[in-house]
Design a protein around this motif. Structure first.
Motif, PDB file in Angstrom:
ATOM      1  N   GLU A 244      11.295   4.310  -6.840  1.00  0.00           N
ATOM      2  CA  GLU A 244      12.396   5.202  -6.531  1.00  0.00           C
ATOM      3  C   GLU A 244      12.612   6.427  -7.422  1.00  0.00           C
ATOM      4  OE1 GLU A 244      15.601   2.478  -6.403  1.00  0.00           O
ATOM      5  OE2 GLU A 244      14.825   1.165  -4.732  1.00  0.00           O
ATOM      6  N   ASP A 245      12.250   6.233  -8.634  1.00  0.00           N
ATOM      7  CA  ASP A 245      12.397   7.421  -9.606  1.00  0.00           C
ATOM      8  C   ASP A 245      11.259   8.044  -9.972  1.00  0.00           C
ATOM      9  OD1 ASP A 245      14.825   6.237  -9.576  1.00  0.00           O
ATOM     10  OD2 ASP A 245      15.104   5.737 -11.505  1.00  0.00           O
ATOM     11  N   GLY A 246      10.274   7.801  -9.278  1.00  0.00           N
ATOM     12  CA  GLY A 246       8.526   8.513  -9.580  1.00  0.00           C
ATOM     13  C   GLY A 246       8.270   8.499 -10.998  1.00  0.00           C
ATOM     14  N   LEU A 247       7.636   9.621 -11.363  1.00  0.00           N
ATOM     15  CA  LEU A 247       7.061   9.562 -12.655  1.00  0.00           C
ATOM     16  C   LEU A 247       8.219   9.061 -13.749  1.00  0.00           C
ATOM     17  CD1 LEU A 247       4.509   9.690 -14.336  1.00  0.00           C
ATOM     18  CD2 LEU A 247       5.313  12.550 -14.439  1.00  0.00           C
TER      19      LEU A 247
ATOM     20  N   PRO B 292       0.912  -1.129  -0.021  1.00  0.00           N
ATOM     21  CA  PRO B 292       0.081  -0.038   0.118  1.00  0.00           C
ATOM     22  C   PRO B 292       0.803   1.266  -0.248  1.00  0.00           C
ATOM     23  CG  PRO B 292      -0.890  -1.594   1.371  1.00  0.00           C
ATOM     24  CD  PRO B 292       0.082  -2.279   0.874  1.00  0.00           C
ATOM     25  N   ALA B 293       2.058   1.724   0.878  1.00  0.00           N
ATOM     26  CA  ALA B 293       2.634   2.764   0.728  1.00  0.00           C
ATOM     27  C   ALA B 293       3.286   2.683  -0.566  1.00  0.00           C
ATOM     28  CB  ALA B 293       3.791   2.218   1.852  1.00  0.00           C
ATOM     29  N   GLY B 294       3.697   1.661  -1.243  1.00  0.00           N
ATOM     30  CA  GLY B 294       4.182   1.721  -2.775  1.00  0.00           C
ATOM     31  C   GLY B 294       3.221   2.211  -3.657  1.00  0.00           C
ATOM     32  N   GLN B 295       1.947   1.951  -3.469  1.00  0.00           N
ATOM     33  CA  GLN B 295       0.880   2.132  -4.451  1.00  0.00           C
ATOM     34  C   GLN B 295       0.501   3.674  -4.252  1.00  0.00           C
ATOM     35  OE1 GLN B 295      -2.628  -0.345  -3.625  1.00  0.00           O
ATOM     36  NE2 GLN B 295      -1.581  -2.074  -3.656  1.00  0.00           N
ATOM     37  N   VAL B 296       0.587   4.369  -2.751  1.00  0.00           N
ATOM     38  CA  VAL B 296       0.521   5.645  -2.700  1.00  0.00           C
ATOM     39  C   VAL B 296       1.745   6.547  -3.562  1.00  0.00           C
ATOM     40  CG1 VAL B 296       0.664   7.764  -1.140  1.00  0.00           C
ATOM     41  CG2 VAL B 296      -0.696   5.609  -0.514  1.00  0.00           C
ATOM     42  N   LEU B 297       2.835   5.863  -3.411  1.00  0.00           N
ATOM     43  CA  LEU B 297       3.990   6.543  -4.127  1.00  0.00           C
ATOM     44  C   LEU B 297       3.883   6.593  -5.746  1.00  0.00           C
ATOM     45  CD1 LEU B 297       7.197   5.386  -2.438  1.00  0.00           C
ATOM     46  CD2 LEU B 297       6.350   7.778  -2.480  1.00  0.00           C
ATOM     47  N   LEU B 298       3.415   5.141  -6.218  1.00  0.00           N
ATOM     48  CA  LEU B 298       3.329   4.993  -7.743  1.00  0.00           C
ATOM     49  C   LEU B 298       2.033   6.057  -8.328  1.00  0.00           C
ATOM     50  CD1 LEU B 298       3.768   1.038  -8.228  1.00  0.00           C
ATOM     51  CD2 LEU B 298       5.100   3.091  -9.131  1.00  0.00           C
ATOM     52  N   LEU B 299       1.157   6.000  -7.572  1.00  0.00           N
ATOM     53  CA  LEU B 299       0.011   6.918  -7.894  1.00  0.00           C
ATOM     54  C   LEU B 299       0.152   8.299  -7.868  1.00  0.00           C
ATOM     55  CD1 LEU B 299      -3.033   4.442  -6.821  1.00  0.00           C
ATOM     56  CD2 LEU B 299      -2.032   5.004  -9.498  1.00  0.00           C
ATOM     57  N   GLY B 300       1.304   8.703  -7.023  1.00  0.00           N
ATOM     58  CA  GLY B 300       1.295  10.237  -7.072  1.00  0.00           C
ATOM     59  C   GLY B 300       0.451  10.776  -6.213  1.00  0.00           C
ATOM     60  N   LEU B 301      -0.269  10.287  -5.193  1.00  0.00           N
ATOM     61  CA  LEU B 301      -0.933  10.903  -4.239  1.00  0.00           C
ATOM     62  C   LEU B 301      -0.793  11.679  -3.263  1.00  0.00           C
ATOM     63  CD1 LEU B 301      -3.012   7.103  -3.529  1.00  0.00           C
ATOM     64  CD2 LEU B 301      -3.644   9.280  -4.979  1.00  0.00           C
ATOM     65  N   PRO B 302      -1.421  12.408  -2.665  1.00  0.00           N
ATOM     66  CA  PRO B 302      -0.729  13.532  -1.653  1.00  0.00           C
ATOM     67  C   PRO B 302       0.112  12.792  -0.582  1.00  0.00           C
ATOM     68  CG  PRO B 302      -3.061  14.142  -2.233  1.00  0.00           C
ATOM     69  CD  PRO B 302      -2.985  12.734  -3.027  1.00  0.00           C
ATOM     70  N   GLU B 303       0.875  13.665  -0.203  1.00  0.00           N
ATOM     71  CA  GLU B 303       1.773  12.982   0.788  1.00  0.00           C
ATOM     72  C   GLU B 303       1.073  12.768   2.202  1.00  0.00           C
ATOM     73  OE1 GLU B 303       5.318  15.239   2.168  1.00  0.00           O
ATOM     74  OE2 GLU B 303       5.744  15.769   0.117  1.00  0.00           O
ATOM     75  N   GLU B 304       0.219  13.248   2.231  1.00  0.00           N
ATOM     76  CA  GLU B 304      -0.714  13.043   3.688  1.00  0.00           C
ATOM     77  C   GLU B 304      -1.679  11.594   3.423  1.00  0.00           C
ATOM     78  OE1 GLU B 304      -3.187  15.931   1.366  1.00  0.00           O
ATOM     79  OE2 GLU B 304      -1.021  15.798   2.070  1.00  0.00           O
TER      80      GLU B 304
ATOM     81  N   LEU C 263       0.572   3.549 -15.966  1.00  0.00           N
ATOM     82  CA  LEU C 263       0.540   2.144 -15.535  1.00  0.00           C
ATOM     83  C   LEU C 263      -0.207   1.068 -16.008  1.00  0.00           C
ATOM     84  CD1 LEU C 263       0.223   3.408 -11.809  1.00  0.00           C
ATOM     85  CD2 LEU C 263       2.333   2.142 -12.512  1.00  0.00           C
ATOM     86  N   VAL C 264      -1.373   1.699 -16.646  1.00  0.00           N
ATOM     87  CA  VAL C 264      -2.259   0.779 -17.554  1.00  0.00           C
ATOM     88  C   VAL C 264      -1.421   0.245 -18.794  1.00  0.00           C
ATOM     89  CG1 VAL C 264      -4.319   0.682 -18.804  1.00  0.00           C
ATOM     90  CG2 VAL C 264      -4.261   1.752 -16.623  1.00  0.00           C
ATOM     91  N   GLY C 265      -0.608   1.390 -19.345  1.00  0.00           N
ATOM     92  CA  GLY C 265       0.041   1.068 -20.455  1.00  0.00           C
ATOM     93  C   GLY C 265       1.193  -0.091 -20.310  1.00  0.00           C
ATOM     94  N   ILE C 266       1.856   0.017 -19.253  1.00  0.00           N
ATOM     95  CA  ILE C 266       2.720  -1.062 -18.808  1.00  0.00           C
ATOM     96  C   ILE C 266       1.887  -2.404 -18.546  1.00  0.00           C
ATOM     97  CG2 ILE C 266       4.043  -1.892 -16.622  1.00  0.00           C
ATOM     98  CD1 ILE C 266       4.885   1.018 -16.041  1.00  0.00           C
TER      99      ILE C 266
ATOM    100  N   ARG D  92      -0.165   9.085 -14.265  1.00  0.00           N
ATOM    101  CA  ARG D  92       0.424   8.032 -13.796  1.00  0.00           C
ATOM    102  C   ARG D  92      -0.304   6.841 -13.813  1.00  0.00           C
ATOM    103  NH1 ARG D  92       4.547   8.352  -9.440  1.00  0.00           N
ATOM    104  NH2 ARG D  92       5.111  10.538  -9.404  1.00  0.00           N
ATOM    105  N   VAL D  93      -1.695   6.991 -13.603  1.00  0.00           N
ATOM    106  CA  VAL D  93      -2.466   5.929 -14.031  1.00  0.00           C
ATOM    107  C   VAL D  93      -2.510   5.139 -15.463  1.00  0.00           C
ATOM    108  CG1 VAL D  93      -5.143   5.177 -14.135  1.00  0.00           C
ATOM    109  CG2 VAL D  93      -4.182   6.226 -12.031  1.00  0.00           C
TER     110      VAL D  93
END
Length: 133
Positions: free
Chosen positions: A107-110, A27-39, A67-70, A63-64
């Motif tokens: 680690e590298d974001g978008l 879940p923490a990685g999901q928040v990062l991958l989706l670029g959801l707000p820090e909070e 990710l769908v393209g991937i 980002r979505v």
């Protein structure tokens, strides 16, 4: 990506959380991958999988889309075994300096998400390079 109504964003949230779960993303990685707000709390990802639409945010939607393209590229690359895509995402790859593609995205974001998509999807990579036919 065009603006989506809340119901469409809810369906998209369910689909993308399911996809990330299949890939083994915590879940923490999901928040990062989706670029959801820090909070955004990692535990809230369960709600996105049930009844919470994704935020109406251009970066989240970009980002979505990647990710769908991937996911689509992995299905094309491994048409006979859907689990191979998850395996590929979690194994070291020379293309990424012997890093795991999923780690590159986390680690590298978008930029990492785009790099993984470009590696998997030659049509996307071709469009990015500006070499249009």
């Amino acid at each position: 990506m065009q603006s989506l109504n809340p119901e469409d964003r809810l369906q998209l949230a369910r689909m993308i959380v399911n996809l990330l779960d299949e890939w083994g993303v915590e879940p923490a990685g999901q928040v990062l991958l989706l670029g959801l707000p820090e909070e955004t709390k990692p535990r809230s990802m369960a709600r996105y999988g049930r009844d919470l639409p994704l935020p109406e945010d251009a970066e989240v939607m970009e980002r979505v889309e990647h990710l769908v393209g991937i996911a689509d590229a992995l299905r094309t690359t491994f048409p006979r075994n859907a689990r191979m895509g998850t395996l590929w995402l979690n194994q070291r790859n020379n293309r990424f300096n012997d890093r795991v593609p999923l780690d590159v995205m986390l680690e590298d974001g978008l930029a990492g998400v785009i790099a993984v998509r470009a590696h998997l999807d030659c049509a996307f990579d071709w469009d990015m390079s500006g070499s249009k036919a």
